[in-house]
Design a protein around this motif. Structure first.
Motif, PDB file in Angstrom:
ATOM      1  N   GLY A   1     -20.384   8.448-102.234  1.00 20.82           N
ATOM      2  CA  GLY A   1     -18.980   8.208-101.908  1.00 20.82           C
ATOM      3  C   GLY A   1     -18.634   8.638-100.484  1.00 20.82           C
ATOM      4  N   PRO A   2     -18.880   9.903-100.115  1.00 17.03           N
ATOM      5  CA  PRO A   2     -18.610  10.329 -98.737  1.00 17.03           C
ATOM      6  C   PRO A   2     -19.404   9.545 -97.696  1.00 17.03           C
ATOM      7  N   ALA A   3     -20.631   9.166 -98.039  1.00 13.15           N
ATOM      8  CA  ALA A   3     -21.446   8.393 -97.085  1.00 13.15           C
ATOM      9  C   ALA A   3     -20.836   7.014 -96.858  1.00 13.15           C
ATOM     10  N   ALA A   4     -20.366   6.373 -97.937  1.00 10.67           N
ATOM     11  CA  ALA A   4     -19.737   5.048 -97.812  1.00 10.67           C
ATOM     12  C   ALA A   4     -18.429   5.136 -97.040  1.00 10.67           C
ATOM     13  N   ILE A   5     -17.653   6.187 -97.311  1.00 11.65           N
ATOM     14  CA  ILE A   5     -16.395   6.390 -96.582  1.00 11.65           C
ATOM     15  C   ILE A   5     -16.676   6.630 -95.105  1.00 11.65           C
ATOM     16  N   SER A   6     -17.685   7.446 -94.829  1.00  6.27           N
ATOM     17  CA  SER A   6     -18.057   7.733 -93.436  1.00  6.27           C
ATOM     18  C   SER A   6     -18.511   6.473 -92.722  1.00  6.27           C
ATOM     19  N   LEU A   7     -19.290   5.638 -93.416  1.00  6.60           N
ATOM     20  CA  LEU A   7     -19.744   4.380 -92.820  1.00  6.60           C
ATOM     21  C   LEU A   7     -18.547   3.526 -92.424  1.00  6.60           C
ATOM     22  N   ASN A   8     -17.572   3.422 -93.309  1.00  4.03           N
ATOM     23  CA  ASN A   8     -16.386   2.611 -93.042  1.00  4.03           C
ATOM     24  C   ASN A   8     -15.599   3.145 -91.843  1.00  4.03           C
ATOM     25  N   ILE A   9     -15.295   4.434 -91.867  1.00  3.37           N
ATOM     26  CA  ILE A   9     -14.467   5.028 -90.804  1.00  3.37           C
ATOM     27  C   ILE A   9     -15.207   5.047 -89.472  1.00  3.37           C
ATOM     28  N   LEU A  10     -16.470   5.476 -89.487  1.00  2.16           N
ATOM     29  CA  LEU A  10     -17.233   5.556 -88.238  1.00  2.16           C
ATOM     30  C   LEU A  10     -17.465   4.181 -87.619  1.00  2.16           C
ATOM     31  N   SER A  11     -17.702   3.179 -88.464  1.00  2.00           N
ATOM     32  CA  SER A  11     -17.939   1.837 -87.926  1.00  2.00           C
ATOM     33  C   SER A  11     -16.661   1.247 -87.333  1.00  2.00           C
ATOM     34  N   MET A  12     -15.502   1.542 -87.944  1.00  4.77           N
ATOM     35  CA  MET A  12     -14.241   1.086 -87.373  1.00  4.77           C
ATOM     36  C   MET A  12     -13.980   1.759 -86.024  1.00  4.77           C
TER      37      MET A  12
END
Length: 287
Positions: free
Chosen positions: A199-210
């Protein structure tokens, strides 16, 4: 109804809806704005997989969960980014053009890059392998073919184009929400067990990629509307395609868990941008 039976239908509906909103002009923009298109594609094809691998390493994901996060990062953004670009007053034309080009390239880049990079996240070379020709054929059939069909329908039914596009977008979004719910139900034990890390990894991927997309735009001198578009195009992934590949091509529902955790977060972060834009506009009007 299972995710496996719903996935191809959902993907085709969403891509058909995208085709309804396209025209020849969207392909011509590749020549008209090469700098912005190149930056966007570099962010999607190069930066995103690197961010995914960094997140997998940072959160110490298992090889299977790391492979699922990598798979998600390789699936180019779909119609969601175009809708949000419109709501957020971003460069909608650039958003659509980037989605079209990345979808064309994605037919080939997804299997090639996944097979090439998956061993770098600790997966054995023979554990997850996408058969190249079969994968290209099936992704083409479920993405580019519906897009082309949608463009033809829009061309010959111009008077009904907007209504059709609106209806199919709503239908595709509804089916996608049902699909995510079904996947959570189907893999509930695995998701709840893995959520603390995935969950945190997926959230981080979303935020960091944006943030990375916006950073690329600012660093390379794009205007504010184009920079906002980069934020959306690099930051929002086609989770439906990731679901399809995990379930139907690799026969590994575990690979879909990262996308299942990512999808609800993606909708929230995506909608935060037009919401912020609306408040900003109101504040400017009051001032």
């Amino acid at each position: 109804m299972t995710p496996s039976t719903l996935l191809p239908f959902c993907l085709m509906i969403i891509m058909f809806a995208m085709g309804l909103g396209l025209g020849v002009k969207d392909f011509k923009r590749v020549i008209e704005m090469p700098k912005a298109i190149t930056i966007g594609l570099a962010g999607q094809l190069i930066l995103l997989p690197l961010i995914a691998m960094a997140c997998a390493l940072a959160y110490n994901l298992s090889p299977t969960m790391s492979a699922g996060l990598l798979l998600l990062s390789l699936c180019p953004g779909g119609i969601t980014s175009n809708l949000v670009a419109k709501l957020a007053k971003a460069d909608e034309a650039l958003s659509v053009s980037l989605t079209v080009i990345s979808s064309l390239i994605g037919v080939f880049s997804v299997p090639l890059l996944f097979n090439f990079l998956v061993t770098s996240v600790g997966v054995e070379a023979t554990q997850f392998v996408l058969p190249l020709l079969d994968t290209i054929k099936r992704i083409f059939t479920l993405t580019l073919l519906p897009v082309g069909t949608g463009m033809l329908v829009a061309h010959y039914a111009g008077a009904y184009r907007e209504n059709l596009e609106r209806w199919f977008i709503r239908a595709g979004t509804t089916i996608l929400i049902i699909l995510v719910v079904l996947i959570w139900y189907d893999q509930y034990d695995m998701i709840t067990t893995s959520f603390a890390s995935v969950g945190p990894a997926a959230i981080s991927l979303n935020i960091l990629s944006m943030l990375a997309g916006a950073g690329l735009g600012m660093l390379l001198g794009l205007n504010s509307r184009q920079t906002k578009t980069m934020c959306l195009e690099v930051g929002l992934q086609n989770s439906t395609l990731a679901f399809f590949i995990a379930y139907s091509l690799l026969d590994s529902p575990e690979l879909a868990i990262a996308a299942a955790c990512y999808s609800p977060v993606m909708f929230m972060t995506a909608l935060s941008i037009p919401t912020f834009q609306r408040f900003k506009n109101r504040a400017s009007a009051i001032a």
